[in-house]
Scaffold this motif. Structure first.
Motif, mmCIF file in Angstrom:
data_model
loop_
_atom_site.group_PDB
_atom_site.id
_atom_site.type_symbol
_atom_site.label_atom_id
_atom_site.label_comp_id
_atom_site.label_asym_id
_atom_site.label_seq_id
_atom_site.Cartn_x
_atom_site.Cartn_y
_atom_site.Cartn_z
ATOM 1 N N UNK A 195 45.187 50.672 77.783
ATOM 2 C CA UNK A 195 44.740 51.957 77.253
ATOM 3 C C UNK A 195 43.250 51.833 76.962
ATOM 4 N N UNK A 196 42.467 52.710 77.584
ATOM 5 C CA UNK A 196 41.017 52.743 77.391
ATOM 6 C C UNK A 196 40.682 54.006 76.599
ATOM 7 N N UNK A 197 40.085 53.808 75.424
ATOM 8 C CA UNK A 197 39.686 54.943 74.593
ATOM 9 C C UNK A 197 38.186 55.148 74.714
ATOM 10 N N UNK A 198 37.795 56.406 74.954
ATOM 11 C CA UNK A 198 36.371 56.696 75.062
ATOM 12 C C UNK A 198 36.035 58.016 74.375
ATOM 13 N N UNK A 199 34.769 58.127 73.994
ATOM 14 C CA UNK A 199 34.233 59.363 73.422
ATOM 15 C C UNK A 199 33.956 60.337 74.571
ATOM 16 N N UNK A 200 33.653 61.576 74.243
ATOM 17 C CA UNK A 200 33.344 62.567 75.279
ATOM 18 C C UNK A 200 32.093 62.199 76.080
ATOM 19 N N UNK A 251 31.481 59.193 77.101
ATOM 20 C CA UNK A 251 31.810 58.020 77.904
ATOM 21 C C UNK A 251 31.702 56.700 77.176
ATOM 22 N N UNK A 252 31.186 56.712 75.947
ATOM 23 C CA UNK A 252 31.077 55.486 75.151
ATOM 24 C C UNK A 252 32.461 55.059 74.649
ATOM 25 N N UNK A 253 32.691 53.739 74.452
ATOM 26 C CA UNK A 253 33.974 53.274 73.917
ATOM 27 C C UNK A 253 34.254 53.870 72.532
ATOM 28 N N UNK A 254 35.528 54.100 72.241
ATOM 29 C CA UNK A 254 35.939 54.657 70.947
ATOM 30 C C UNK A 254 36.901 53.676 70.273
ATOM 31 N N UNK A 255 36.361 52.691 69.544
ATOM 32 C CA UNK A 255 37.225 51.673 68.940
ATOM 33 C C UNK A 255 37.818 52.064 67.588
ATOM 34 N N UNK A 296 41.873 48.872 69.038
ATOM 35 C CA UNK A 296 41.108 48.367 70.179
ATOM 36 C C UNK A 296 39.878 47.582 69.742
ATOM 37 N N UNK A 297 39.406 46.749 70.640
ATOM 38 C CA UNK A 297 38.171 46.017 70.379
ATOM 39 C C UNK A 297 36.979 46.950 70.504
ATOM 40 N N UNK A 298 35.795 46.401 70.410
ATOM 41 C CA UNK A 298 34.576 47.210 70.498
ATOM 42 C C UNK A 298 34.426 47.901 71.848
ATOM 43 N N UNK A 299 35.176 47.408 72.849
ATOM 44 C CA UNK A 299 35.142 48.033 74.173
ATOM 45 C C UNK A 299 36.094 49.221 74.284
ATOM 46 N N UNK A 300 36.876 49.501 73.219
ATOM 47 C CA UNK A 300 37.814 50.619 73.231
ATOM 48 C C UNK A 300 39.080 50.363 74.024
#
Length: 130
Positions: A50-55, A57-61, A81-85
């Protein structure tokens, strides 16, 4: 017809039935239709990423991610999630719901199907409150 040790046909069938019941309860023995040493893709474990990101495109941890079956059964503890989302789960084939909860973003429920291979889902989080 019993052999000299008292193992008749009925007893052997009964033992076989118990093995089938044990296998369907999640034991690691043979399952119905399997062969010794066979490879069963249906019970294989796959990775859900699962990859979480902001609108932007930045990671959303800043979230909590959990997975439950479609029958609302949790499939392990929630993960941050880690700092990479990115967060991963090990799952068998089936239908699941990824649940993302955050104090800074709108909560998300995303259906996911694991069907014989690893799967990656990217979820874009919207700023807001739960």
């Amino acid at each position: 017809m019993a052999d000299g040790r008292g193992f008749g046909r009925r007893r052997l069938l009964r033992v076989g039935g118990l093995c089938a019941v044990a296998a369907s309860a999640g034991c690691t023995g043979l399952r119905s239709g399997s062969t010794p040493g066979g490879n069963e893709d249906d019970s294989a474990i796959h990775t859900l990423t699962v990859v979480l990101e902001e609108t932007n495109g930045e990671p959303a941890p800043e979230a909590s991610v959990s997975v439950q079956s479609r029958q609302l059964v949790p499939q392990g503890d929630a993960k941050v999630p880690g700092t990479d989302g990115v967060v991963t789960f090990s799952l068998e084939n089936g239908e699941y719901v990824v649940i993302v909860e955050s104090q800074e973003h709108t909560n998300v429920e995303e259906p996911v199907t694991i069907d014989g291979e690893d799967h990656t889902v990217t979820i874009t989080l919207q700023r807001g409150y739960g």
